[in-house]
Design an enzyme around this catalytic site. Sequence first.
Site, PDB file in Angstrom:
ATOM      1  N   HIS A  19      11.546  15.096  43.357  1.00 40.43           N
ATOM      2  CA  HIS A  19      12.053  15.339  42.047  1.00 40.43           C
ATOM      3  C   HIS A  19      13.027  13.948  41.847  1.00 40.43           C
ATOM      4  O   HIS A  19      13.153  13.356  42.704  1.00 40.43           O
ATOM      5  CB  HIS A  19      12.202  16.538  41.732  1.00 40.43           C
ATOM      6  CG  HIS A  19      13.657  16.943  42.463  1.00 40.43           C
ATOM      7  ND1 HIS A  19      14.960  16.480  42.329  1.00 40.43           N
ATOM      8  CD2 HIS A  19      13.810  18.226  42.903  1.00 40.43           C
ATOM      9  CE1 HIS A  19      15.693  16.868  43.003  1.00 40.43           C
ATOM     10  NE2 HIS A  19      15.222  18.104  43.479  1.00 40.43           N
ATOM     11  N   HIS A  22      16.048  13.458  44.026  1.00 38.77           N
ATOM     12  CA  HIS A  22      15.869  12.536  45.454  1.00 38.77           C
ATOM     13  C   HIS A  22      15.525  11.118  44.938  1.00 38.77           C
ATOM     14  O   HIS A  22      15.884  10.383  45.629  1.00 38.77           O
ATOM     15  CB  HIS A  22      14.717  13.091  46.110  1.00 38.77           C
ATOM     16  CG  HIS A  22      14.774  14.599  46.271  1.00 38.77           C
ATOM     17  ND1 HIS A  22      13.851  15.188  45.977  1.00 38.77           N
ATOM     18  CD2 HIS A  22      15.187  15.446  46.937  1.00 38.77           C
ATOM     19  CE1 HIS A  22      14.062  16.760  45.979  1.00 38.77           C
ATOM     20  NE2 HIS A  22      14.921  16.818  46.848  1.00 38.77           N
ATOM     21  N   CYS A 127      23.201  31.696  53.812  1.00 36.70           N
ATOM     22  CA  CYS A 127      22.300  31.276  52.656  1.00 36.70           C
ATOM     23  C   CYS A 127      21.145  30.584  53.227  1.00 36.70           C
ATOM     24  O   CYS A 127      21.113  29.410  53.685  1.00 36.70           O
ATOM     25  CB  CYS A 127      23.002  30.785  51.549  1.00 36.70           C
ATOM     26  SG  CYS A 127      21.800  30.031  50.181  1.00 36.70           S
ATOM     27  N   CYS A 130      20.702  27.073  51.583  1.00 35.87           N
ATOM     28  CA  CYS A 130      21.669  26.010  51.837  1.00 35.87           C
ATOM     29  C   CYS A 130      21.486  25.756  53.272  1.00 35.87           C
ATOM     30  O   CYS A 130      21.809  24.735  53.926  1.00 35.87           O
ATOM     31  CB  CYS A 130      23.113  26.310  51.713  1.00 35.87           C
ATOM     32  SG  CYS A 130      23.409  26.777  49.973  1.00 35.87           S
ATOM     33  N   CYS A 144      24.914  33.028  46.243  1.00 35.97           N
ATOM     34  CA  CYS A 144      25.166  31.713  46.401  1.00 35.97           C
ATOM     35  C   CYS A 144      25.029  30.865  45.124  1.00 35.97           C
ATOM     36  O   CYS A 144      23.951  30.900  44.247  1.00 35.97           O
ATOM     37  CB  CYS A 144      24.038  31.119  47.415  1.00 35.97           C
ATOM     38  SG  CYS A 144      23.944  29.351  47.499  1.00 35.97           S
ATOM     39  N   HIS A 147      21.941  28.541  44.748  1.00 37.00           N
ATOM     40  CA  HIS A 147      20.374  29.128  45.102  1.00 37.00           C
ATOM     41  C   HIS A 147      20.472  30.253  44.349  1.00 37.00           C
ATOM     42  O   HIS A 147      19.270  30.627  44.123  1.00 37.00           O
ATOM     43  CB  HIS A 147      19.917  29.100  46.625  1.00 37.00           C
ATOM     44  CG  HIS A 147      20.018  27.767  46.958  1.00 37.00           C
ATOM     45  ND1 HIS A 147      21.233  27.145  47.608  1.00 37.00           N
ATOM     46  CD2 HIS A 147      19.114  26.474  46.868  1.00 37.00           C
ATOM     47  CE1 HIS A 147      20.885  25.814  48.031  1.00 37.00           C
ATOM     48  NE2 HIS A 147      19.498  25.685  47.823  1.00 37.00           N
ATOM     49  N   LYS A 296      20.472  23.132  35.706  1.00 36.05           N
ATOM     50  CA  LYS A 296      19.849  22.820  36.924  1.00 36.05           C
ATOM     51  C   LYS A 296      18.348  22.751  36.953  1.00 36.05           C
ATOM     52  O   LYS A 296      17.807  23.710  36.142  1.00 36.05           O
ATOM     53  CB  LYS A 296      20.633  24.014  38.130  1.00 36.05           C
ATOM     54  CG  LYS A 296      20.706  23.286  39.207  1.00 36.05           C
ATOM     55  CD  LYS A 296      21.335  24.052  40.253  1.00 36.05           C
ATOM     56  CE  LYS A 296      20.607  24.030  41.609  1.00 36.05           C
ATOM     57  NZ  LYS A 296      21.397  23.645  42.517  1.00 36.05           N
ATOM     58  N   LYS A 299      11.973  25.107  39.589  1.00 40.67           N
ATOM     59  CA  LYS A 299      10.502  25.532  39.110  1.00 40.67           C
ATOM     60  C   LYS A 299      10.501  26.577  38.276  1.00 40.67           C
ATOM     61  O   LYS A 299       9.682  26.704  37.172  1.00 40.67           O
ATOM     62  CB  LYS A 299       9.563  26.004  40.208  1.00 40.67           C
ATOM     63  CG  LYS A 299       9.150  24.922  41.006  1.00 40.67           C
ATOM     64  CD  LYS A 299       8.042  25.417  42.025  1.00 40.67           C
ATOM     65  CE  LYS A 299       7.304  24.357  42.765  1.00 40.67           C
ATOM     66  NZ  LYS A 299       6.985  24.673  44.250  1.00 40.67           N
TER      67      LYS A 299
END
Length: 472
Positions: A19, A22, A127, A130, A144, A147, A296, A299
Site C-alpha cells: 500500500h 510501503h 500481539c 505486531c 494493542c 492493531h 489509519k 481494509k
Amino acid sequence: MKNKFYITTPIYYVNASPHIGHTYTTVAADVLARYHRQLGDKTFFLTGTDEHGAKIAAKASEAGQEPQQFVDLTAQEFQSAWKSLNISHDNFIRTTDPEHIKAVQAALRFMYEKGDIYLGNYAGLYCRGCEQFKNEKDLVNGLCPDHKIAPEQMSEETYLFKMSKYARELLVKIRNDEIKIRPEGRKNEVVSFIEKEGLQDVSFSRKNVKWGIPLPWDSSHTSYVWADAFLNYLTGLGWQGPKDKCPEMWPAEVQLMSKDILRVHATIWQAMLLSLGLPTPKELFIHGFFLVDGQKMGKSLGNVIAPQDLITRYGVDGTRYLLMSATAFGSDGDVSWQKFDDKYNADLANGLGNLVARVSNLLEKNNITLNIKISASDFKKDYAAAMQELKLDRALEILWQVLRRADETLSARKPWELADKEEIKKILEPVAQDILNVAELLQPFMPETVAKVIKQFSEPKIKKGEGLFPRV
Ligand code: MSP
C-alpha cells in the site's frame, strides 16, 4: 574519494498487498539511492519481504493455501509494484530464501554458543499484529493501539536473548550519535525509553509457531520472526553467517523506516549486532506515518491506497513526486485523493508540464536555435544540502521555486507578444537553461520524465514534445 552508501527499507510483511505506506518508504529509498549513484558513490539499495511468523501462517490458512505458496504470491505483488514504480533496488531479499535461512541459523547458533541465547520461560502478552510482546501500559482499553486487538496471554518455554547485557553500551552509542537516530525527537524517545525501562531479555524462539526457521540446536523451536527478519540487512548483501567476513557494504549509511518499528530496530537489532561482533548502522532515519483522510488505513475502513491506484491516476513519476512532496520527510502526514489531485494539477500539469510545453512550443514556433548544456546553478548547493540532510520534500521545493520563478518571468515578459526573434531568444534561453538544470537535479525523483526533458532540451532545435502530465 567517493563514499559508499548502503540504504535499506524494512522488509515488508507479506500478509497483505503493498500500500501507499510501503510505497512511500521504498520510493524515498530509491530517490536516495539514485541520488548517491548520480554522485558516483558506491551504492547498494536493499528491500524485500518478511515472510515467516504466526500472522502470515494464519493468513495463508485463511486463504486455504500452504504458507510457501501464499508468501510466493504476495512477495510477487511487492516485486511487481516496485518494478512499475521504477524502483532501482540492487537486491530483493526474501526471508524464505534458503541462503538467508542458513545464515540466520548460523548467527543464532553463534549467539547461543556465546551464551547470549539461553533456555528459559517467558510469560507475557503477545500481539500477533505486531509480532511483539506488550506491556500492560502499552495497551489502550486492553487493546494493542496499533492493531486494535487484545493480545494473547502467553507463557511458554522459550530461548531468550540476553539483550540486558548490551543495554549500557547501546545507550552510549545512541546518545553520542554513533548510532544516529533522526529526527532528533525520535532519538530522544529511544533514549528516555532505555533510561526508564532498561532493556529486558527478549523471547527469541517460539514452540508453537511452525512457520519459521528451526533453531539449529533445538528444532522443536522456531526463531522469533524479528530475529530472522533483522538479519536480512546482512544476508541481503550475501553474508553467510558469523564465520563469513563482514560484508564490504555493511554498516548501512541509512536504514529507513517509520515510527512503528523504531523501538525494535533501536534495541533488539542493535543488540544482535553487538552480540555478533559486527558494526552498528550509521543512522536510523524515521520518516512520517501517513493517515488517509485523517484515519489509519485499513481494509475494514476501505481506505487502503495501493501503488497501482496512484500510478493509474498520476503516472509513475507523478506518483513518485506526490509521495515525496506529501509531507516533510520525518513528520507524519495526512494524505487524500483531493490533496493529491490538487497538487498534481498545480505542480505537474500546470507547473513543470506546462512550463516545458510553453517554452519548447515558443522555441519551435520561432525557429530559435539554442545551444545549452547542464551547467552550474545557484540553487544546486541548497538542493544538495537538503538531500544530504534527507529533506526530500525540501529538495523538491527548492527546484519548484526555480520553476515558478521561470513561469513568472514568462508571464511578465510575454515573449509570445514579441516579433523580434533575438528578443524572444533572450527571454527563453535562461528559462530553458533553468529547465535543463532543474531536470538534472530532479533525476532521482522522476527518472523517466527527466530523461525526456534532458533529451528534448539538449537539442539545438528544441521541439514541442508530448505533454508530460495530462490534467486530472
Ligand atoms: N516486517 C516488519 C519489518 C521488519 S524489518 C527487519 C514490518 N513490516 S510492515 O509491512 O508492517 O512495514 C512497516 C513499514 O512500512 C513502516 O515502518 C514504514 O516503513 C512502512 N509503512 C507502513 N505503513 C505506513 C504508513 N501508513 N505511512 C508511512 N509508512 C508506513 O513492520
